[in-house]
Motif scaffolding. Structure first.
Motif, PDB file in Angstrom:
ATOM      1  N   PRO A 489       0.799  -1.235   0.000  1.00 19.50           N
ATOM      2  CA  PRO A 489       0.000   0.000   0.000  1.00 19.50           C
ATOM      3  C   PRO A 489       0.827   1.278   0.000  1.00 19.50           C
ATOM      4  O   PRO A 489       0.491   2.240  -0.693  1.00 19.50           O
ATOM      5  CB  PRO A 489      -0.834  -0.121   1.287  1.00 19.50           C
ATOM      6  CG  PRO A 489      -0.905  -1.590   1.547  1.00 19.50           C
ATOM      7  CD  PRO A 489       0.375  -2.163   1.052  1.00 19.50           C
ATOM      8  N   ALA A 490       1.897   1.315   0.765  1.00 20.89           N
ATOM      9  CA  ALA A 490       2.734   2.517   0.828  1.00 20.89           C
ATOM     10  C   ALA A 490       4.168   2.217   0.411  1.00 20.89           C
ATOM     11  O   ALA A 490       5.098   2.912   0.820  1.00 20.89           O
ATOM     12  CB  ALA A 490       2.699   3.103   2.238  1.00 20.89           C
ATOM     13  N   GLY A 491       4.361   1.185  -0.395  1.00 22.28           N
ATOM     14  CA  GLY A 491       5.703   0.865  -0.858  1.00 22.28           C
ATOM     15  C   GLY A 491       6.637   0.539   0.285  1.00 22.28           C
ATOM     16  O   GLY A 491       6.283  -0.204   1.206  1.00 22.28           O
ATOM     17  N   TRP A 492       7.844   1.097   0.233  1.00 21.46           N
ATOM     18  CA  TRP A 492       8.843   0.831   1.274  1.00 21.46           C
ATOM     19  C   TRP A 492       8.393   1.313   2.644  1.00 21.46           C
ATOM     20  O   TRP A 492       8.908   0.851   3.661  1.00 21.46           O
ATOM     21  CB  TRP A 492      10.163   1.517   0.914  1.00 21.46           C
ATOM     22  CG  TRP A 492      10.887   0.904  -0.237  1.00 21.46           C
ATOM     23  CD1 TRP A 492      11.084   1.458  -1.471  1.00 21.46           C
ATOM     24  CD2 TRP A 492      11.521  -0.376  -0.280  1.00 21.46           C
ATOM     25  NE1 TRP A 492      11.788   0.610  -2.286  1.00 21.46           N
ATOM     26  CE2 TRP A 492      12.081  -0.532  -1.571  1.00 21.46           C
ATOM     27  CE3 TRP A 492      11.673  -1.425   0.626  1.00 21.46           C
ATOM     28  CZ2 TRP A 492      12.779  -1.671  -1.963  1.00 21.46           C
ATOM     29  CZ3 TRP A 492      12.370  -2.561   0.243  1.00 21.46           C
ATOM     30  CH2 TRP A 492      12.908  -2.678  -1.024  1.00 21.46           C
ATOM     31  N   ALA A 493       7.446   2.247   2.709  1.00 24.39           N
ATOM     32  CA  ALA A 493       6.987   2.787   3.992  1.00 24.39           C
ATOM     33  C   ALA A 493       5.879   1.959   4.629  1.00 24.39           C
ATOM     34  O   ALA A 493       5.398   2.300   5.718  1.00 24.39           O
ATOM     35  CB  ALA A 493       6.502   4.227   3.812  1.00 24.39           C
ATOM     36  N   THR A 494       5.467   0.860   4.008  1.00 29.14           N
ATOM     37  CA  THR A 494       4.375   0.047   4.544  1.00 29.14           C
ATOM     38  C   THR A 494       4.843  -0.758   5.753  1.00 29.14           C
ATOM     39  O   THR A 494       5.781  -1.543   5.651  1.00 29.14           O
ATOM     40  CB  THR A 494       3.860  -0.931   3.476  1.00 29.14           C
ATOM     41  OG1 THR A 494       3.492  -0.205   2.306  1.00 29.14           O
ATOM     42  CG2 THR A 494       2.671  -1.718   4.012  1.00 29.14           C
ATOM     43  N   PRO A 495       4.195  -0.598   6.910  1.00 29.32           N
ATOM     44  CA  PRO A 495       4.550  -1.444   8.067  1.00 29.32           C
ATOM     45  C   PRO A 495       4.205  -2.900   7.777  1.00 29.32           C
ATOM     46  O   PRO A 495       3.105  -3.200   7.309  1.00 29.32           O
ATOM     47  CB  PRO A 495       3.693  -0.878   9.210  1.00 29.32           C
ATOM     48  CG  PRO A 495       3.273   0.481   8.753  1.00 29.32           C
ATOM     49  CD  PRO A 495       3.174   0.401   7.262  1.00 29.32           C
ATOM     50  N   LEU A 496       5.139  -3.790   8.046  1.00 25.65           N
ATOM     51  CA  LEU A 496       4.915  -5.213   7.767  1.00 25.65           C
ATOM     52  C   LEU A 496       4.371  -5.915   9.008  1.00 25.65           C
ATOM     53  O   LEU A 496       4.974  -6.831   9.563  1.00 25.65           O
ATOM     54  CB  LEU A 496       6.214  -5.855   7.291  1.00 25.65           C
ATOM     55  CG  LEU A 496       6.772  -5.274   5.989  1.00 25.65           C
ATOM     56  CD1 LEU A 496       7.988  -6.045   5.532  1.00 25.65           C
ATOM     57  CD2 LEU A 496       5.709  -5.245   4.896  1.00 25.65           C
TER      58      LEU A 496
END
Length: 619
Positions: A489-496
């Motif tokens: 959803p937010a690329g590299w900034a997506t919390p996993l």
């Protein structure tokens, strides 16, 4: 108490001094109030008759001022307690963090006694802060006020009354002190049962929750948690019931002495041996001495015990010893320390296992037995073997997480066992591992790749603006995870972590692909040894094929060790070693080992038989 004083001064000197000053002031007020009250009551008849009205009003105002001031000082006392608590919490958590995460030697985590102490400290570390706050505040006030009131009472009544009242307070304090120590010892001794009960709770609420519900075992684990908690608490409850009767008896005796002292003061006054001022002074002093709290000494004892455990486990710590935080969050690469620059310039290492033997603490079974083996610098080596052969143990020794029982692991000719902690950490920074239980952080995807460098990308999930991603994008392109990141959803900034705001979760294979990207990023920042431990365990056929086709090229500049049960994964490696019975029993490339007709050939044929015909098994 002295130890807690020192602890308070070391954490926050100004706060400790201010807290003690307020405690002294409160103690002085506690002594002055009964003296002023006695004077006010003693002069009341004269003031009513019109004599000494001015002095009576002055005394009354002084008394009321002390009452008001005694209430006012409670506010800064609470503020100082909060400040002390914050300093203590930071110190204790940093110490526990260092004990559990900063030691490069992992063997200490296998010590049941040490881990029991760590668990107790984690649950009770707040008591050290409570003891520190009480020692520099309420207890100091109680001690000074008791001494002051006893001296004041001796001025208006026979001295032995003061001795009896103080003796009763001390007796109750000693009994309470022993009660707390006894109960604390009983509770601390139940740590194993507490650990097992929490394990049952975690199983029922953690990753195993789905299977437990499918198997219908939810009620079993709930009952197990309850039974273990009850078993752990029962000795504590039993001891508390026994001690309660003693405490009640001592407390009742102290009250009886107070009542007797007041009755004696009344008898002295009735016989003209104590005037109104003396009587009005003596009664509140006796009441205060009878009612003076003694619980504080018990809390200080508990706090001092926890502090002593912590001092024995980790004497001191500063944030810089534990935390490595990027100083600049809006740049792709923050300023690296000198050791990071040195790591990038270091050549790939050569590792030699020289007659290595190893058994785990508390076990008599040799996992490795006189193992002699070499990983050449910039060479690629694969290691295969059945479950339990010692492959994962070998990796732990390679990383310096454990020390050999005999022999030596040499890195460029230097035994790992000879390195101090800082040198061992520097060696571990040169390793890029993909282990079977690789780390999965509930942080942005960028952090789950960038941590391979020993630093963070953002380190948070709520950044107002995110660092640039050029280096991460380049790594993603090399490792075929760009499509995975683009779908987030937010690329590299997506919390996993799907429990985080805006977060999501990945499949096991997707996590393993990110772990491969992390290893590549680590190599870019100077890692000289890559360990791929079951790198295809969770990959689908397509991802596995890409891994097999690419990993020798990706990690060509460094020393590479590949460990896998899937022999198709290790087949391209020029040197394949077979580990069995704690030793390397075969070594060569795929064709040599197949022609040798040994254990590798048997394992390969067993796996290949599921996919090809008999005529192709030996290819």
């Amino acid at each position: 108490m002295i130890g807690l004083f020192r602890y308070a001064f070391r954490l926050a000197p100004a706060v400790a001094v201010a807290s003690m000053a307020v405690a002294v002031l409160a103690a002085v007020l506690a002594v002055v109030q009964p003296l002023l009250l006695g004077q006010v009551v003693g002069r009341l008849p004269a003031a009513v008759s019109g004599d000494t009205v001015g002095s009576f009003v002055a005394l009354l105002l002084a008394f009321l001022s002390t009452v008001a001031l005694a209430q006012v000082v409670r506010t800064p006392q609470a503020a100082f307690a909060d400040a002390n608590g914050a300093a203590r919490e930071k110190d204790m958590l940093l110490r526990l963090n260092k004990v559990t995460g900063a030691d490069p030697d992992q063997s200490s985590l296998d010590d049941p006694k040490r881990m029991s102490t760590i668990r107790q400290l984690w649950d009770r570390q707040w008591e050290a802060g409570m003891g520190m706050q009480i020692a520099t505040g309420p207890l100091l006030e109680q001690v000074l006020a008791t001494v002051g009131m006893a001296l004041a009472l001796a001025l208006v009544m026979p001295w032995w009354i003061s001795v009896i009242m103080v003796g009763a307070a001390l007796a109750q304090s000693v009994v309470f002190h022993r009660t707390v120590q006894d109960e604390f010892g009983v509770w601390a001794g139940q740590s194993e049962l507490q650990k097992q009960s929490m394990y049952a709770f975690q199983q029922a609420t953690g990753p195993a929750a789905k299977e437990l519900r499918i198997f219908g075992l939810g009620s079993y684990f709930r009952q197990r948690f309850w039974d273990l908690q009850t078993e752990a608490l029962e000795p504590y409850w039993r001891r508390r019931r026994t001690r309660t009767a003693t405490n009640l008896l001592v407390g009742t005796g102290r009250v009886a002495l107070g009542v007797g002292a007041i009755a004696y003061a009344g008898w002295l006054a009735a016989n003209g041996r104590l005037d109104l001022t003396g009587l009005a002074t003596a009664i509140p002093l006796v009441l205060a001495l009878t009612d003076s709290e003694v619980w504080a000494s018990g809390q200080v004892t508990r706090g001092a015990t926890v502090l002593r455990w912590m001092e024995e486990l980790e004497p001191s710590v500063t944030p810089r010893n534990v935390l490595r935080v990027r100083p600049v969050l809006d740049e792709p690469v923050a300023t690296r320390p000198a050791e990071a620059a040195a790591r990038k310039s270091a050549p790939p290492p050569e590792i030699v296992f020289d007659e290595v033997g190893f058994r785990y603490p508390g076990s008599d079974r040799l996992v490795l037995d006189r193992l002699s083996w070499q990983l050449p610098a910039r060479g690629s080596v694969a290691l295969v073997g059945v479950n339990g052969a010692g492959k994962s143990t070998l990796v732990k020794l390679l990383a310096g997480s454990y020390r050999p029982t005999r022999g030596a692991v040499l890195v460029d000719g230097v035994p790992l066992a000879s390195l101090d902690d800082d040198e061992l950490r520097s060696w571990q920074r040169r390793i890029a591992p993909i282990t079977q239980d690789f780390i999965r952080l509930p942080l942005p995807a960028g952090d789950n790749v960038e941590i391979g460098t020993g630093w963070t990308w953002a380190g948070r999930i709520d950044m107002p603006s995110w660092p640039v991603t050029s280096q991460l994008d380049a790594v993603a392109g090399q490792t075929a995870v760009l499509d995975l990141v683009s779908a987030l959803p937010a690329g590299w900034a997506t919390p996993l972590d799907k429990s985080m705001p805006g977060g999501t979760d990945l499949s096991g294979g997707e996590w393993q692909r990110l772990a491969l990207a992390r290893a590549v990023r680590a190599v870019e920042e100077g890692a000289g040894l890559v360990v791929l431990d079951e790198p295809a365990a969770a990959l689908d056929v397509t991802a596995e094929a890409h891994l097999v086709d690419s990993y020798l090229t990706l990690f060509d500049p460094v020393t590479l060790l590949v460990i896998s049960h899937r022999l198709s994964v290790v087949r391209p490696v020029p040197t394949i070693c077979v580990l069995s019975d704690g030793r390397i029993v075969e070594q060569g490339d795929h064709d040599e080992l197949m022609a040798g007709g040994g254990r590798y050939r048997d394992l390969f044929r067993l796996q290949a038989a599921r996919y090809v015909g008999d005529a192709d098994l030996d290819r």
